[in-house]
Write a protein that holds these residues in place. Structure first.
Motif, PDB file in Angstrom:
ATOM      1  N   ASP A 126     -17.321  24.501  15.199  1.00 16.56           N
ATOM      2  CA  ASP A 126     -16.934  25.154  13.949  1.00 16.56           C
ATOM      3  C   ASP A 126     -15.620  25.929  14.074  1.00 16.56           C
ATOM      4  O   ASP A 126     -15.149  26.502  13.090  1.00 16.56           O
ATOM      5  CB  ASP A 126     -18.033  26.109  13.485  1.00 16.56           C
ATOM      6  CG  ASP A 126     -19.314  25.374  13.105  1.00 16.56           C
ATOM      7  OD1 ASP A 126     -19.199  24.229  12.623  1.00 16.56           O
ATOM      8  OD2 ASP A 126     -20.401  25.936  13.300  1.00 16.56           O
ATOM      9  N   THR A 127     -15.033  25.960  15.264  1.00 14.12           N
ATOM     10  CA  THR A 127     -13.785  26.684  15.470  1.00 14.12           C
ATOM     11  C   THR A 127     -12.605  25.816  15.041  1.00 14.12           C
ATOM     12  O   THR A 127     -12.437  24.695  15.526  1.00 14.12           O
ATOM     13  CB  THR A 127     -13.600  27.079  16.946  1.00 14.12           C
ATOM     14  OG1 THR A 127     -14.679  27.922  17.342  1.00 14.12           O
ATOM     15  CG2 THR A 127     -12.276  27.807  17.154  1.00 14.12           C
ATOM     16  N   TYR A 148      -7.921  35.071   7.517  1.00 14.76           N
ATOM     17  CA  TYR A 148      -8.762  33.870   7.459  1.00 14.76           C
ATOM     18  C   TYR A 148     -10.043  34.073   8.267  1.00 14.76           C
ATOM     19  O   TYR A 148     -11.150  33.772   7.799  1.00 14.76           O
ATOM     20  CB  TYR A 148      -7.982  32.665   7.991  1.00 14.76           C
ATOM     21  CG  TYR A 148      -8.851  31.458   8.224  1.00 14.76           C
ATOM     22  CD1 TYR A 148      -9.152  30.585   7.187  1.00 14.76           C
ATOM     23  CD2 TYR A 148      -9.407  31.200   9.480  1.00 14.76           C
ATOM     24  CE1 TYR A 148      -9.972  29.477   7.388  1.00 14.76           C
ATOM     25  CE2 TYR A 148     -10.233  30.105   9.693  1.00 14.76           C
ATOM     26  CZ  TYR A 148     -10.508  29.246   8.639  1.00 14.76           C
ATOM     27  OH  TYR A 148     -11.333  28.166   8.842  1.00 14.76           O
ATOM     28  N   ALA A 149      -9.894  34.572   9.505  1.00 15.45           N
ATOM     29  CA  ALA A 149     -11.061  34.742  10.375  1.00 15.45           C
ATOM     30  C   ALA A 149     -12.089  35.677   9.745  1.00 15.45           C
ATOM     31  O   ALA A 149     -13.304  35.469   9.865  1.00 15.45           O
ATOM     32  CB  ALA A 149     -10.614  35.267  11.742  1.00 15.45           C
ATOM     33  N   GLY A 175     -16.360  34.716   9.372  1.00 17.76           N
ATOM     34  CA  GLY A 175     -17.316  35.218  10.340  1.00 17.76           C
ATOM     35  C   GLY A 175     -16.761  35.774  11.631  1.00 17.76           C
ATOM     36  O   GLY A 175     -17.516  36.035  12.563  1.00 17.76           O
ATOM     37  N   GLY A 176     -15.434  35.934  11.723  1.00 20.89           N
ATOM     38  CA  GLY A 176     -14.885  36.572  12.909  1.00 20.89           C
ATOM     39  C   GLY A 176     -13.978  35.678  13.729  1.00 20.89           C
ATOM     40  O   GLY A 176     -13.685  34.538  13.354  1.00 20.89           O
ATOM     41  N   SER A 177     -13.535  36.198  14.872  1.00 20.78           N
ATOM     42  CA  SER A 177     -12.520  35.532  15.680  1.00 20.78           C
ATOM     43  C   SER A 177     -12.961  34.177  16.212  1.00 20.78           C
ATOM     44  O   SER A 177     -12.124  33.320  16.495  1.00 20.78           O
ATOM     45  CB  SER A 177     -12.106  36.432  16.844  1.00 20.78           C
ATOM     46  OG  SER A 177     -13.234  36.736  17.653  1.00 20.78           O
ATOM     47  N   SER A 178     -14.250  33.948  16.343  1.00 26.18           N
ATOM     48  CA  SER A 178     -14.717  32.663  16.877  1.00 26.18           C
ATOM     49  C   SER A 178     -14.470  31.512  15.903  1.00 26.18           C
ATOM     50  O   SER A 178     -14.584  30.339  16.276  1.00 26.18           O
ATOM     51  CB  SER A 178     -16.203  32.730  17.221  1.00 26.18           C
ATOM     52  OG  SER A 178     -16.977  32.946  16.056  1.00 26.18           O
TER      53      SER A 178
END
Length: 455
Positions: A54-55, A77-78, A82-85
């Motif tokens: 999903d990255t 965007y991140a 849901g975050g940096s991942s």
């Protein structure tokens, strides 16, 4: 060393990589230099390690202020996902190191999901069968359409009837001016901006007035250890003349420059130097520093130097489109664009890539703070952008953008730009006649003119 463009191949739109594509990778590898990255390139490169499926993987070539603004947009965007991942963003060294790495990764079927490319460099990537086309349905799937974009940039990116990239901006050649100097020369209007200087007579009168104030040059255009700026200056003026032919055509196979227009622009350049209005020889940093410190009134350069000007304490400066001196307005320009490197993708993966592009475009007011003119019209037409000064003062230059002619050895930072720009710099320095410069251009471009795209 001179920046050399990546060799590319004639269009071949099959899904499999061809022998030409593999040769392209080999040619690209020969130009690879050490890379600078803000995250590990190994995580997404040819030696890639496993990533969360999903990255989204994004590559760009932005340093300095542009790099910081891009990182802010990436964080935006991140945050939505849901975050940096959710995003792996990697920055590589500007120019051929970046395009070489991108070519190698794509041929190896390990490219990023989305990457940045100059519009003028996207065309050779397309010709090398390294990009996926972007259809109207791809755009519509994330709520975009062709009408959402500056039409100069949108039309320029179309190649072989396909959309090969999505423009983020237009970055035109513009006129910087020192407000205090121009005020003393009687060139500042009642609203505090530069008076209309349309027409060669009006502009030359302004140059003469500014030179009296500075006791030196009126206009600085860098031309020592600098080839891009002389080319941008020439190409801007050349394209203000009605009926001019391309400098090169047939994909870089023919030199078709309009010699009357070439002579008109180069004679004008040497006249301005002789009159003391235009610098004879200055490097990039000195050319802008002299304007910033009031020793010149005007400075022509890409709008990205707004960040430098804003960092000078106490400097009052403005920016405007390069005045129309001849028959029509024109400004040399390029665009940063989003591309989809060719790879095996599912429909969902392509949709995710397009959604990333859309959500970055929606943040392009951040990008505009660095000087670039937004290509995404909802941002360009917004009240917030219109209030952004001096950025909005030269925004109309994007409507008159002129991109470099397409060639396998052309585009931003290319062999063509270096070769022609070097001779134009010598014309400005008075080291060679315009005719002598053209003889040198013909000779030095001959190997490229007479060699089909080598792949």
């Amino acid at each position: 060393m001179p920046i050399r463009p990546l060799p590319t191949v004639p269009p071949s739109r099959g899904t499999a990589f061809t022998r030409r594509s593999l040769l392209a990778a080999g040619a690209a590898a020969a130009t690879v230099l050490p890379l600078a990255a803000c995250s590990s390139p190994l995580a997404a490169g040819l030696a890639g390690s496993a990533l969360n499926p999903d990255t989204l993987v994004f590559w760009n070539l932005f340093g300095g202020g542009d790099g910081l603004r891009m990182q802010e947009m990436e964080a935006g965007y991140a945050k939505q996902h849901g975050g940096s991942s959710s995003l792996q963003a990697t920055t590589f060294a500007w120019g051929n190191p970046y395009y070489s790495k991108l070519t190698l990764a794509t041929v190896g079927n390990k490219p990023p999901d989305v990457a940045i490319s100059h519009l003028t460099r996207a065309k050779p990537l397309w010709d090398g069968d390294l990009l996926e086309p972007i259809s109207a349905d791809d755009l519509a799937g994330v709520g975009l359409s062709a009408s959402d974009f500056n039409q100069k940039a949108w039309t320029a990116q179309k190649t072989d009837g396909k959309n090969i990239c999505v423009p983020l901006d237009t970055h035109p050649f513009v006129l910087f001016y020192n407000v205090d100097v121009c005020q003393k020369a009687g060139l500042i209007d009642s609203d505090g901006t530069l008076k209309d200087l349309t027409g060669i007579d009006a502009f030359e009168s302004a140059l003469a007035a500014v030179a009296k104030v500075t006791g030196g040059t009126a206009l600085n255009v860098a031309n020592v250890s600098e080839t891009a700026t002389p080319w941008r200056f020439f190409w801007t003026m050349y394209n203000q003349i009605n009926g001019v032919t391309p400098f090169i055509s047939d994909g870089g196979g023919k030199l078709t420059v309009d010699m009357d227009a070439y002579t008109k622009v180069t004679d004008m350049t040497q006249k301005w130097v002789k009159n003391g209005w235009l610098n004879k020889g200055l490097d990039y940093a000195t050319a802008q520093t002299l304007m910033f410190t009031g020793k010149a009134g005007f400075f022509m350069q890409g709008e990205w130097e707004i960040s430098t000007a804003q960092s000078i304490k106490g400097l009052k400066f403005g920016m405007a489109p390069v005045p129309q001196l001849f028959d029509k307005p024109a400004a040399q320009a390029d665009s940063h664009t989003f591309i989809l490197p060719r790879k095996n993708r599912t429909p969902d993966e392509k949709h995710a890539a397009m959604l990333f592009i859309k959500q970055m475009l929606q943040q392009s007011l951040i990008w505009a703070q660095g000087g670039h003119v937004p290509a995404y019209l909802p941002t360009f037409d917004s009240t917030a952008y219109k209030k952004l000064e001096p950025q909005s003062d030269y925004a109309s230059a994007a409507q008159h953008a002129v991109f470099d002619d397409a060639a396998w050895y052309g585009g931003s930072g290319s062999t063509f730009e270096n070769t022609v720009g070097a001779q134009l710099a010598l014309v400005q320095q008075g080291s060679i006649s315009p005719a002598g410069a053209m003889d040198a251009i013909r000779s030095q471009l001959s190997p490229y003119l007479n060699t089909p795209s080598p792949l």
